[in-house]
Structures are given as structure tokens and as C-alpha cells.
Design a protein around this motif. Sequence first.
Motif, mmCIF file in Angstrom:
data_model
loop_
_atom_site.group_PDB
_atom_site.id
_atom_site.type_symbol
_atom_site.label_atom_id
_atom_site.label_comp_id
_atom_site.label_asym_id
_atom_site.label_seq_id
_atom_site.Cartn_x
_atom_site.Cartn_y
_atom_site.Cartn_z
ATOM 1 N N THR A 1 13.466 -0.563 0.449
ATOM 2 C CA THR A 1 12.305 -1.417 0.696
ATOM 3 C C THR A 1 12.241 -2.603 -0.247
ATOM 4 O O THR A 1 11.428 -3.489 -0.047
ATOM 5 C CB THR A 1 11.014 -0.611 0.542
ATOM 6 N N ASN B 1 6.117 -1.070 -4.850
ATOM 7 C CA ASN B 1 4.709 -0.988 -4.503
ATOM 8 C C ASN B 1 4.471 0.068 -3.427
ATOM 9 O O ASN B 1 4.942 -0.062 -2.305
ATOM 10 C CB ASN B 1 4.259 -2.364 -4.013
ATOM 11 N N ASP C 1 1.880 0.652 -1.842
ATOM 12 C CA ASP C 1 1.039 0.181 -0.737
ATOM 13 C C ASP C 1 1.850 -0.408 0.407
ATOM 14 O O ASP C 1 1.360 -0.521 1.524
ATOM 15 C CB ASP C 1 0.061 -0.888 -1.242
ATOM 16 N N THR C 2 3.078 -0.783 0.113
ATOM 17 C CA THR C 2 3.870 -1.378 1.190
ATOM 18 C C THR C 2 4.638 -0.322 1.967
ATOM 19 O O THR C 2 5.389 -0.645 2.874
ATOM 20 C CB THR C 2 4.886 -2.380 0.625
ATOM 21 N N SER D 1 10.957 -2.690 -2.993
ATOM 22 C CA SER D 1 9.621 -2.793 -3.573
ATOM 23 C C SER D 1 9.284 -1.509 -4.310
ATOM 24 O O SER D 1 9.674 -0.416 -3.913
ATOM 25 C CB SER D 1 8.597 -3.036 -2.472
ATOM 26 N N THR E 1 4.280 1.168 6.597
ATOM 27 C CA THR E 1 4.536 0.445 7.828
ATOM 28 C C THR E 1 4.607 1.371 9.030
ATOM 29 O O THR E 1 4.255 1.001 10.119
ATOM 30 C CB THR E 1 5.864 -0.314 7.743
ATOM 31 N N GLU F 1 9.826 6.510 3.390
ATOM 32 C CA GLU F 1 8.430 6.200 3.069
ATOM 33 C C GLU F 1 7.573 7.447 3.189
ATOM 34 O O GLU F 1 6.729 7.737 2.331
ATOM 35 C CB GLU F 1 7.907 5.120 4.022
#
Lengths: 500, 89, 117, 158, 772, 130, 138
Positions: C102, C106, C108-109, C104, C112, A158
Motif C-alpha cells: 500500500t 496509515n 486509515d487508508t 502507506s 478500501t 488490509e
Amino acid sequence: MTDNLLILPIFAHLLTAILLIFAWSHINIQRVISLFGHFMALILSLHLFSKTWKAGILTMQAGGWKAPFGITFVSDTLSATFVVLTAIAGLAVGIFSTVSVTKARMQFGYFAISHFLLMGLNGAFLTGDIFNLYVWFEIVIISSFVLMTLAGKKPQMEGAIKYVAMNMLASTVFLTAIAILYGLTGTLNMADLSLKVVQIEKKELVSVTSLLFFIGFGIKSAVFPLYFWLPSSYHTPPSAIAATFGGLLTKMGVYAMMRTFTLIFVPDAFTQHVLIACAIMTLFTGALGALNKTSIRRMFSYLIICHIGFMIGGLGLHTHVALAAVVFYLIHDIIVKTNLFLATGIIHKIRGSTDIRRLGGLYEEYPKLSLLMAIIFFSMVGIPPLSGFWPKIGLFQSSLDQRSYLLLAAFILASFFTLYIIAKMWSEVFWKDLPKRPEETNEFTELPLFKQTLLIVPVVGLALVSLYIGLGAENIMIISNRIATNMIDTGYYLDAVLNK
Amino acid sequence: MLNNYLLFGILPVLSISAILVFIRFLKGPYTLDRVVSLDFLINIGIGIIAIYSIVTDHSAFLDVAMILALIAFLGSIAFSYYLEQRGKR
Amino acid sequence: MEYLLIFLIGLLYSSGIYLMLRKSMVKLLLGLILLGNGANILIFLMGDIAKGQPPIIPRDASIFTQMYADPVPQSLILTAIVISFGLQSFAIILLKRVYQMTKSDNLDTLNTHEIDI
Amino acid sequence: MIRQFMLNLMLTFVWVALTGDLSFVNFWFGFALGFFILYIKEKNDGDVRYFVRVPKIIGFMLYFFYEMIKANLQVAYDLITPKFFMKPGIVKYPLSARNEFEITMLSNIISLTPGTLILDVSADNTVLYIHVMYLKDRDKFVRRTKEKIENRLLEILR
Amino acid sequence: MILAVLSGFIAALILAFSGKLFRGRLSVLLGLLPLSIFNYFLYFFPDISAGKVITFSYRWIPSLGINLDFRLDGLSMLFVMLITGIGALIYFYAASYLEGHKYLDRFYAYLSLFMGSMLGLVLADNTLLIFIFWELTSISSFFLIGFNNDNAESRKSALMALAITGCGGFFLLASFVLMGITTQTYSIGQMLSAPGFLKDQPAYGLILFFLFVGSFSKSAQFPFHFWLPGAMKAPTPVSAYLHSATMVKAGIYLLARFSPLLSDHLLWTNTLMITGGFTMIYAAVHSIFKKDLKSILAYSTISALGLLVFLIGIGTRYAIVAAAAFILVHALYKATLFLITGIIDHETGTRDIDKLGGLRKWFPLVALAGLLAALSNAGVPLTFGFIGKDLIYEATLHTQDFFRYSLTPLAVTTNILLLYAGFNAGIKPFAGSIPENLSKGPLHPSLSPLLWIPPLILGGMGVFFGFLPYVPDQLVISHAASSIYGSYIFMPLKIWHGFNLTLLLSAFTIIAGVALYFLYRPATASAATQYWLQWFSPQHLTEWVGEKTRLFAYHYTKTLQSGYLRSYILTITVFLIGLIGYRFFSTVDLRVNTSEFTEIRFFEFVVFAITVVATITTVFTNSRLTAIVSMSIIGLSICLIFVYYGAPDLAMTQFTIDTLTVVLFVLVLYRLPQYLINSNRKMKLRDGLVALSFGTLISLITLQALISPANKEISRFYADNAYLLAKGKNVVNVILVDFRGADTMVETMVLTIAALGVYSLLKLNVKPTDKD
Amino acid sequence: MEIIIMAMTSVGTLFILIAAIGLIRMPDFFLRLSVTIKAATLGLGFIMGGTALYFLEFSVTAKVIAIIFFLLITAPVSGHMIGRTAYFTGMKLWKGTILDELKGKYDRKTHSLTSDGDDPSERTPPVDEL
Amino acid sequence: MQSTILKTATNYLLPLLLLFSVFILLRGHYESGGGFVGGLVASIAFVLHSFAYGLERTQKLLKYPPKSFIPAGLLLSFMSGVLPMFGGKAYMTGVWSSEPLPVIGLVGSALFFDIGVFIVVIGVTLTILFTISESIDQ
Ligand code: NA
Ligand code: NA
């Protein structure tokens, strides 16, 4: 005069990396090759530095095409200093990695990529060509992408997406800036640019272009309000990688900014104001960001930002004293920040966490290690006579001299916050009793003594270097002053590159 | 005269063809329509380049045409490969 | 013609940024690619413009006998294109990997782990 | 063996043609290069003999060219007139050609002829599925194709 | 001398590495360190008495103007004596007080570090050197105060002390640097050679401001005073050392040191008098409400420090002599009282004066020391305190009219309250009978001489100096006063001044104080009053500000670092547009001469139009595959544009790469979910506007760069020499492999790394449980 | 000579134009595919031929032949690949289509195509773009 | 995805494309082309092969994993730049044969450099594409 020594620190890493790809997945061979490469790089770098120090400036016109037609590699004191620092930090991280990095990472190119990264840094520091600088930047970026994602789990990935996106944006801005500069001057050699930029009729465009460079480098060096990628990603990779990132990567942006804003563009009043304003906000934002963090990795990430503010501020002040201070600060910061993350790695190994709420009692259990870490922490805070203190004198001096009282206030604020944050961290992590013995076993004590030593030695080494920077500040000051002199008076650089 | 004919006769007509093909691309309605349009556009591109090489008297541009011809094929194959795999799901 | 190219540059930069401001990872990548294309044309425009005259020395000459396009931006773009290919392909794979983890697309997710107090 | 030799010669020729250098050395270089490349892909060999039948080839090519122009004009006419005359359909075409090369050649030629397009070959290589634009009579189409194209092609190739 | 200064550091270092030796009985030996330094400096008394200034200099960082310059004059001597003298007693005392402590070695290490820093601070002749030692005292006191580090309160106090003094430190640095800029030197000696210089400088106010913040924070002046009571969490020997003679006096030392340079200015005088005056009365009032012995001492210390600041502020000859004498007086009796408190705490386990009494029956000698200290504190005649108090009244009385009548009562009140506090600390625990809670007897039956001798010595000194005031006066006080005043003061200390107003005031002070002692018992104020007092107290305000800062930091950081990539990119873009747009539109002349542009031909326009529409399609399509096919079309169009502009190599590469990227995309998109139909219109509009401005700006800059003429000498060089020197005809390729071959070399490495990265990214499968 | 070149390029361009119109006008995907594949190839062939004639250089001619040759190989193959994918993904045939002998011949799982048998298993529903 | 037609066509396209790639590589110095585009064309040939025959067949065809091409190519282009350094010249100084060779023309260090680039590009492109294809097949 062409001197091929210049390129050897780059080649040392390149050859090592190539050999490492050949030895893909043979971990032990890789360890040996990598360490050997680091040592070679260090020796060559030191040699380069001493030669540069004696000769003033060394140049190497690649392909034998004399500047400004070919790509010129230049080693002035600034470059050589950075190369040496890279080698030192690289070696330390290299030794640390042999134990701390997981086998899976080693089998999938960790060593090769980290040598590529260091090669990229050396290249960026040594090149005298703005487009070539871009290319080296890309080497560093792609290597950092790979290292950041190597064996990454969800949080790491991420973070990496954000890191990648913003860094690629930065590269585009940088490239755009280069293109426009080329359109205005028709040249890419930095020394030549220095001459040609002055001749441009539309001075305003020069300023606009320089601001584009500022944005590009600003993103890379994590300046407010361009820093977002750093807090979202730096806390995710393993310590050895974070150490390289935290110690060296953002500093590459600062280096580039120092180069362009002294050699190519001399900042006008507006640019100076911009730099100073950004520095103030950077100091402020970094300090506030670090204040509440419970993970020491995150805390340090914000402190990196905060301390970038010192350098940008000094660059904005743009006096001899300030520039010397910035150089000093950089020298100090590279060593200390690298070590900071290595030390964090050891803490993580011991406790299995970097969350303050789950840490404690280190002073009780590891008094000597704690003392060692105290040196790192207080060097970073700048407790005199440790290394972080000396540049502040110059920065305070210049900001008072230039009547940048807001900047001074920000310097004071940031110094204070750093002091407070570190003291608090110290009290929580080292003084406080361990709240609850973690379920995970203490990885550190499980390691054989030899491996423990391999983890400790680089930290001790870097701590000694930072002690030297602090107590032997005179030598560092002499270097910094010489660099600052060459930054203010670029004639020497131009002569060396263009006339010989 | 040849130059003018090519510049003001042929190239515009090829360009109009390109526009028509592009309209099909925009209309779709299927992705494969778009893929075919792309393939065709590349072919028209080859034609334009060939004509342009005559106009400028530089045969070097034909190399580009050659590469276009070689590689357009790969794109079509990749798309159909992908769409077929997706259909398999 | 330069006006058109300048317009195009603006459009590509705008579109690139606009796509990067979306929530989708794929759009983010598309945006980066568009930005790269914009930058390439920009570099191109910064050289001397010579339509239809490639910088290749004629077979029977050893220097240029007529006008030629500025070769420097061309070589810079070549390098830039290749580099962005490297970066982009890595980014594309990264996207795939993140999606695998994930489930996803997206963006925005993906925060975390970013906020902590 | 012969096929490989031919292929090699062809590559050599392409090389010479591409470089535009007709010298002896270049010829051999091209030959060596072609040989090398073929060596790389040796695993994919089939073993069929080919005979070059020059007159047949020329005749076939002329026919093919004629068909192409004719069909193209037909399509053009249909396109510029507002109403469509076409009667499209997908036809199952039983193959006489057996090996892969023959099938590929055949299907390429059929595809290149306007109005017809090969959609697929059955997995056992016995049937072609052809999309036909002007399908008045299915059987007539199959017969014509067999006579005018497949048989002539096979004559050349076998 | 450098060895004397550095010995503290060396000792600390030795203790850090081989401290185990000194955890036990051997720790007593460590007391020899301060003792020998004390002895060393005794040798300088003749010189100091002769009014000489002794300097030592060692080169260190000349580039920064920082050298190890040391300077021993009267003022330094006074402090050196306190630091090493009281230091030696504290060392001995601690050996017994902390006997058997697990980390006694660490304690001594910190203490040595601290002592060394203090010595360096008072001896340094270089402002930056002062600062260095100043910071070291802050850090070492941090470790000393937090010595009981398993105690959360202790940690908190240490942090608070460090925060306040550390923050002050940075101001001090600013002050020194500004002084350095103004005077062109960091050497105090050089500055002192032109004492009036700074007062006329425009920077004077700022210098003063920074200096005051620094010294007030250290010397616990209002409103920075509150760290000091908190610092009482430290072991008592530390409190005794830090708060009587050393740490808190550092600020006083600083003011005294710079007094000759900066005094004689309204700003100086008024600030110091007001701050000092307010602090002394404020803290004195607070002290009488306290029941904890250490708290009483803490507030009385703050008050005494206020008094000193006040005196330095007055700055007259009387005031300066008074200050010099009071430094010594205070150090002696305050150290005694602290040490006694330590003994009481040690033996009874409590410091609450309500629970204490009659301890003279246990420790008569300690009681004697307490009595002596209390008397000296009270300024009873024939104690040194009497002389000190006398001088203070002399000082206030010798000011000008208005001040005389306002300051004198202030000083008297303060002294009365201080006397009360001193009696409470030094006499009350020993007076009366032993309360019930202490009926079991002392916790440690035999009181080690190491504990009771030091306070007795110190207490005794207070009386000794009272009898023979000329001894300290001749040796050090008059010289210290001269150093502070900036020129020689001849004003010998006398036991007896005759009957005058001063004596009257002294007598009044004693009577009133003693009366207060007997009549008033500390009582807690009402809850409401306490609440409001608490709320407005600087400590609470600071904590409140700290809390709010933390809260602000939280929201500030969270707002900026929201976790949303798009908001980051938006911020970056908006910043770029704002900054560069502002610069661009405010300065650049936007007129453009387009006569040199090439004309537009239809087929070129078509390619352009297709590119534009394809780009728009890419942006707005809801289908991912359509977007990718459009990207291909954009790639093709750009390829054609490159052809039009004579760049075949570029066209080839662009197209090939583009196709490969598309293939990659296609392979990856396999299995990705649909686009999100997302973001509301408003957001899209906002993003669209930002994106459009960004593009427009880049376009305009490009246009400007395009029309500005450039020297194309380098391109020409490449074109002219590609064949002749580099043996190639395709100039672009020659540039790539030869002229700028280094770029290409690096570029292949970028590809290499990318490929390795992709390989590792896909092949290396980590399970979530794997360790990092 | 110029006339020949002009004629050849004109014919080629015309074929391409027609194919482009076909691509716009044809009512179903297979028809569009069918039209473009060959018209484009043929048209390009003419244009390339014209180019070869213009330069009349051995290397250019070779290049032109290479391009044409390549197009001849690849165009039908990609037509076939795209066509089968289209059929497989359930692209609808024009309502005027009179015969579909491919119906039901694909195995849905393996995508393998039988030569015989009239398995009426349904075709996959149209998978169109998201 | 199995298609007889594609397979057969690939049989002929693969050698043709490889030949072509070498052609583009060698003439780069005189006309458009060069190691980079050449390498791309070569890799496209193999990619095509993998589409037609599946990855395993292609990998067998290549014999060495594409990743191993990368360091080899890097080393070659690196050495071509380094060799002049032993003669005391600057890094990447061009060194040329005195006599032109047939086919290629003058042979110089730049040529080896370009060949190195060619090999790296093949290695890189194939590594990326094959890895991703493999991960899809999983
Ligand atoms: Na390249
Ligand atoms: Na220009």
C-alpha cells in the motif's frame, strides 16, 4: 485412568503437519499426505467419540502428573463432539482444497498450516487446563494469521492487519483474565478451578474476572460489540480457508465461552443479562449487516455474526433446554457454515465473482448443484425439518420460559432476516438470468471431471451430514441433552478429572 | 556490612549512573546517542545484577548478566547496520 | 514495591491501548508489544512474591530450604513471552508486507475494500 | 593447524570452566564439542602461527592496565572540572600489522585505552582511523602508539 | 397414513432427480398421486361419520417432544378432501395448462411438495409438526409463486409472500412453544383433553397474539393481506390451488384447530371478529375496483378469508357450522373461477374484464362452469352457496343484541360485493359479444378436456351439494364443525329453512348484488385518492418500512464497521471499560491492606522510574527509532525487575526476545516512511482518557487479585517434587519441560507456524493479476 | 576480604559513574562514545572481579571471566561499528576538534574506505532521526 | 557492510557463542537456562555471522536451510513425549536413565525434549531473520 487415545486426534494433525513441512513444495505428495492425515484424524476422532460416549469421560494426565498438578486432557461428550465435527469439516475442506487452492499457496505451506490449525482446534477442545487452552488458542490464531495472509493481495492484507490486531488484543485480554484467575485461586486446571472459584472470599472479583473472559472470548467469537474483525477480514481469503474460518474458528470462541461459563463460572444474574444483551445486539447487528451486502461472501460473514447471537443468547439463558439447543446449534452451524463457504467457492469458480450483481442463472445452468446448495441455504435458515430449525425450538422455549421477550424478539427477527436474505440471495443468484456473461472463463467447467468431483464431493458430504442432523435430529438431541446435563451438573467432570 | 554497603552505597550510585545515562537517552539528540545510551544502560544493568547476586547470595543471577553481555552486542550491531544502510539510500 | 508494579501494569496497558488507537501501523505493533509486557508483569505479580530468591533448588539440597519465588507464573510468562514473540514477529513482517503493497503506514487508508453496498 | 589446535584447546578450557566439572570425561567432551564447532566454521581459516610469549604478554598486560587507569583518571578529571582541556581529532594511523587478527587485536586494544577509539580500518587494511581525545601532537601520538602498543603486540603475536 | 402424507415428498424427490421423464405427456400420470391419496382417505369416511378420531403415531424426535403424530378428525378430513380432491383436478389441469413447459417436472415437484406439506399440516397432531409443515408450505409456495423465475415481478412476489408468511411462521413457532411450555406437551390430542386449561393461564394473551400473527399472515388477513394479490404472478393452476383450498386456508385451519382450546374468551372473539370483519369488507370493497380477473379473485379470496375468520371469531354453533360449510363452498367456487380464469388467460392472452366478453360462444362448457360457480358464489337457492350464505346470516343473527345489528349488515354488504366480484369473474367474460381484440379466435383452437373438465366438475359439485346438502353434511361438515366447536353439534344442513329473516337477507343480497353488477362498472379512483390510499395501504407501508430498514441497516453497519481499525479498538476498549468498570466499582470493596507488600528500595525505584519514562517516550516520541530504542530500554528494565524478584530464567528470556524483536523491527523499518503527524488534540485527549481508564481499571483489578489470598498448593507441589520426582533443580525449567511440558510443546509449534508464515509471506510474491 | 570486594566494586562503580557523567557532559558524539566504551568495560571488570571474589567458586569465577572476556571483545567492536556509522551518517564533530583525517575518505556509494587520497567529495548530510 | 574488525571478532565469537548455547541448553534443568534461551543464543551467533559476512556465507556455513531444522526439532521433542506412550504411560511421562552420565547428569526424556526445543528455536529464529534480511537485500 489415563487414556492416550485422547491425544491422538491432535497427534494425527501434528505428524501430518511435520511430514508436510518435510515435503515442502512437493505438491502432489503434500496432497496425499494431507488427505491421509485428514482421514486418520476422522477415524481417530470417531473412535474417540464412541469411546467417550460409552465411558462418559476420558482423561489423560500429561506427563503422568495427576490433576491439578499437570496438564490434563479431558474428553467429555462436548469435547469429543467438537473433535468429530472438526474432523468432518476438516476432511471436507481438505478434499476441497486439493483442487481449489492455488499451487503457489500449496508450495508455501498451505496444507501444513491448515493441519496445524486443526490440531490447535482439537487441542483447544480437549484440554482441561485454562492456560493450555490459551496456548492452543494461540496456535489457532497464528495459523489463521498465516492462512489469511498466504499469497494475499491488497484487500486480504488490509483485512489481515485488522484481524491480527484485534485477535492479539483478544489474546491479551484472555491472558490477563487467566492471570487474575490464577492470582485468585492458585490453580489452572479447569476442574480444580471449578472447585476453587467457589471458595474465593471476594465473590465480586470472580464476576469481574468472568467478564474479562467474556470479553476475550467475545472478540474471538465475534460478539457485539467486539466483532469488527470478522466483517473486515472474512470475505478476503480463498473459499477453502474461509470455510475453515467461517465454520470452525468463531466456534472455538463459543466453545471456550461455554466451557468457562458452565464449568468454572456459573453466570450470575448480571452476567446472564450481559450475555443476553450482547446476544440481542449480535443478532440484530449481524442481520442488519447482511441485509445490504451485494457480495455473498460478505453477506455470509455477517450471517456468521448473526448466528453467533443464537448461541450466546442460549448461553445467557443458561437453562438445560437452552444449553442443549446451543450445542445443537453449534453442531449444525459448524457443518453448515463450512459448507456454505465451500459452496460459495464453487459459485466463484463458475462465475468468477461473488457479487450478486454479476451473478445469476445458476438454477438454469446447474439445477442439481442448485438443489444441493438449496439444502445448505435452507439448512442454515432453519427451514424445518432441516438442521437449523431444531435448536430454535429450545431457544424459543427457554427465552419464553425465562421471560426474555426481547431476546425472543431478536431470535425471531434474526430468523426472519436470515430467511429473507437467503431467499433474496437465492432469487438473485439462482433464479435471476445472468446479467452479463462474465469475461472470465468458467473455471469450473474447465476442470477435468475428476477435479470437479473433488470439489463437489465435500459439499455433498457435508450436505448429507446436515441432512442427517436435520432428519435424525433425535440422535443429535440425545447428544446435546447429555452435554447440557453435564454442563449443568459438573460433578461428573470433576470426579473424572480430579479423583481417578 | 558488605550487604549494607552494596545495598545503600553501590546500588544507588549505579542507579544514579543509570539515571544519567537515561537522561542522555532522552536528550539524544541523535539516534546513535540513544543507541549508545542503551548499550551503556545494559552494561550498568550487568553491574547491578552482579552486585545483586552478591546481595542475595545467588550466583544464578550471573547467568542473566552473561546473557546480557552476549546479546547487548547484537543490538548495537543491528542498529548501526540499519543506520548505515539507511544512510546509503 | 508491588504498588509500583501495579502502577507500571496500568501504564503499560494504557500506553498499549493508546498506541493501538493511533493511525500508524508501527504504533499499533508497539502498542501490542507494550500490552504484552503489561500482561507479563501482571502474571508475575499474581504469584507469591519473594525478592531475590529464584526458584532453583540449592546445589546441595533436594528440596527448598528457604523462601523461593513462585515458579508457576514464571513458567507461564516464559511460555507467553515466547508465544508473543512468534505472533509479534509475524505481525512485524505483515506490517512490512502491507507497507510494500500500500506504500502507506496509515491504517486509515486500509479500508478500501471494507465498505460495500 | 596450530591456531586451530589452540583455539580448540581454548574452547575446551572454556567448556570445563563453564561447567565447573574438572573430570577427565568432561574435558574430552569439551574437546569434542569444540572440535565439532570448529569443524563447522572451518571455511574461515587463515594460516598463521602463534607463539605464546608468556613474559611479554604479562608485561604488555601490566602496561596496558596502567595506561587504562591513567587515562581514565585523566578523563575523570576533565569531566568533573567545568572546563574541557581536551583537543580531539581523527588521526590516520599507518599500520604495520598486516593480517586481520593482528589488526583486530590492535584496534581492540587501542579502543579499550581511554581517550582513543578506532573508527574504521581502510578497505586495504593499511590504515587505521583513530579518534583521539587528547591530541597534542599528531605525529607524537602515532609514534607512541606504534612503539608502545603495536610493536609490542606484534612481538607477542608473531 | 404416513405414506400418504410423505408420498408428496417422495414424489418431489423422485421428480427432482429423474424429472425429465415427466416433462412430456407422462405428466398426466402424476395426477394419479393426489387421486389415490383422495381415494385412500375415502376409506376413513365411515369412521369419521361415526364421529371417531383416527390417530397414528411414529417416533421421530422424542427428545424435543416431536413425533410424527397424525390425527384424522372431521376438520382434518374436510381439508384432506379439499387438498387431495381439488389437488387431483389441478394436477390434471396443469398437465395441459403448462404443456411443453421446459421445467414441468420441477413444477410438479414443487406442487407435490406443497401438497404433501398441506396434508401434513392438516393431519398433524403435534403443534411442532404443524409448524414444520407450515414452514414447508411457505417454502414450497415460494418456489411455486416464483416458478417463472426469469420474471423479476414473479421473483419479487415470491419473496414478498415468503417474507410475510415466513415471518408469521416464526411467531407461530413462538406461540406453539409457549403453548408447549404452558401445557407441558406439544400433542394437540393431549391439549384437547383439557380444553379449558389454556384460557386461564397468564401466557394466554401472548399465545394468542403469536398465533394470530402466524395465522393472519398466512390467511392474508389485514394488514398482512397484500402478499396474496402479488402471489397471482404464479401460474394460474397454482393460484387456484393455493388460494381456493390450501395455502391461505392453512391459517383458517389453524384457528379452527385451536378454537376449542382458545375460544370463548373476549380476546379471541373480539380480535377475530374485528380483524375478520374489517378484512372481509376492506377486501370486498377493493375487489370491485379491479379489472384484472386474477386481482378480482384475489381480493374476493381475501374477503372470503376474512369472513371465515369472522365466523370463527363469533364462535357460536351457527357460526362454526357456517364456517365449516363456507370453507367447502368457497373452495369449490373459487377453484372453479380460478381455473376458468386460467382458461381465459390461456386462450385470449388477457385477463382484463373490459377486454373480455362473449366467450360462451367459444367454450360453452366452460361458460357453464363459470355460471355455476358464480351462482354458487352468489348464494342463489339450490346451490351450495345458498346454504353457506344462509348459515352465515343465521350466525350473525344469532349473536347478541348489539352484534346482531352491527354484524349482520356487515355480512350482507360483504356478500353483495362478493357476488358482484363473482359475477364479474364467472359470468361477465362469457356474456355479451366477443370484443374486437378477440376476433381472431382462441389461441389454442382445441381446448383440451384436461382444462375444462376440472372446473366443470367443481362447479357442478357446488350445485350438487346444493341439492343434496346432507351428503357433505353427513360426511364431513358436521364433524368438522364439531371438531372446531369442541363438542358435538347437531345442526343438519337444509335446502330450505322456510320464510324468515335469513331468507329475506339472502334475497336482498342477490338482488342488490345483481343490480350492482348491471349498474356499476369498475372505474379508477382519482389520482389523489389513489395516492393516499396507496400510501396508507399496508403493502406500501411494509415496503416503506422495508426500504427504511435497508437504509437504516446501511447506516448502522457503516457507522459500526467504519473501516477504521482504531474506531474498532476504541469500541472494544470502551465496552470493556464500561462493562467491567461498572461491575467492578459497583460491587468490589476497594479498601486495601498493604502491610504485606515489600518495601521500595532506591535502586528498584530507579528502574521503575526509567521504565515509566521510557514507556512514555515510546508513546509520545515522533521518531520511530527512538520508540524502538525505548522499547529496548523497557525490555531491559523489565529484565531487571525480574531479576529483583528472583526470576533469572525469565530475565534472560525476556531480554533475549526483546533484543530479537528490536532487531526484527530495525530490519523491517528500513524503508518505512515517517510517522504521520496526525490526529487532532481532541481525538488524542479522548483516546488518552480511554487508555488511562483502561489501564487504571486493570491496575485496580490486579491490586484486588493481589491482596486476595490464594491457595498455592500447586506451586508447592512443583517445588517439593521438582528434584525428587522430576530430577531437576531449576523448578521453572522443570515446569516447562515436564510438569507443564505440553504447553512448551505447543509453544514451539506456535513459533514454527510463525516462522513458516514469515517465510511464505516474504517469499511468495503474488502479482495483482494472479488468480485466487 | 570484604574490604577488597568493597574496594573493587567501589572503583568499578566509580568508573561507571564517571562514564555516565561523561555521556552527559561530552560535547560531541564521538567523545561520548569514546568515554562510555572503555569506562564501562573497565568499571564492569572491577565489579565482576569483586563478584568473583565474593563467591570464590570455580563456576562463578569462570562465568566472570567469560563475561569480562566477552566484554573485552565486543565493546571495542561495537564502538567501532557505531563510530563509523556515526561518522558516515555525518555526525558533527565538536567545534574544538583539531584534526579530521577521515574527511572525504569514504566512498558514498559503496561505503568502502580508502587508505589514501584527498577526495574532497562532500560528506553525506546529517541523517538524523525522523 | 564490510568491517574487518567485525569479521575477525565474529570468527572468535561464533564458536564461543555456540559453545555457550549448548552449555545453557544442557544445564537448564539444574540452573537457569534451557533449550529456549540456548537456542536463541545459538541463533544470535549465526545472526552475528550474517551481519559480518553477509547472508550467503552464513547459509553456506549452516549447510541446510534453517527451515529444515524446524520439523526435525519438532519431531525430536514430539517423539520424546510419545515414546513413554508405547509403554502404556501418559504422553510426556518422564523417563530417566538409572545412572547419571558425566557432564549432563541424569539423561531423561525431558532432555531430548529440551534439545528438540533448542533445534526448533534455532530454525525458527534463523528462518525469520534470514528471510527478512534476504527480502531487504533484494
Ligand atoms: Na519455554
Ligand atoms: Na494473590
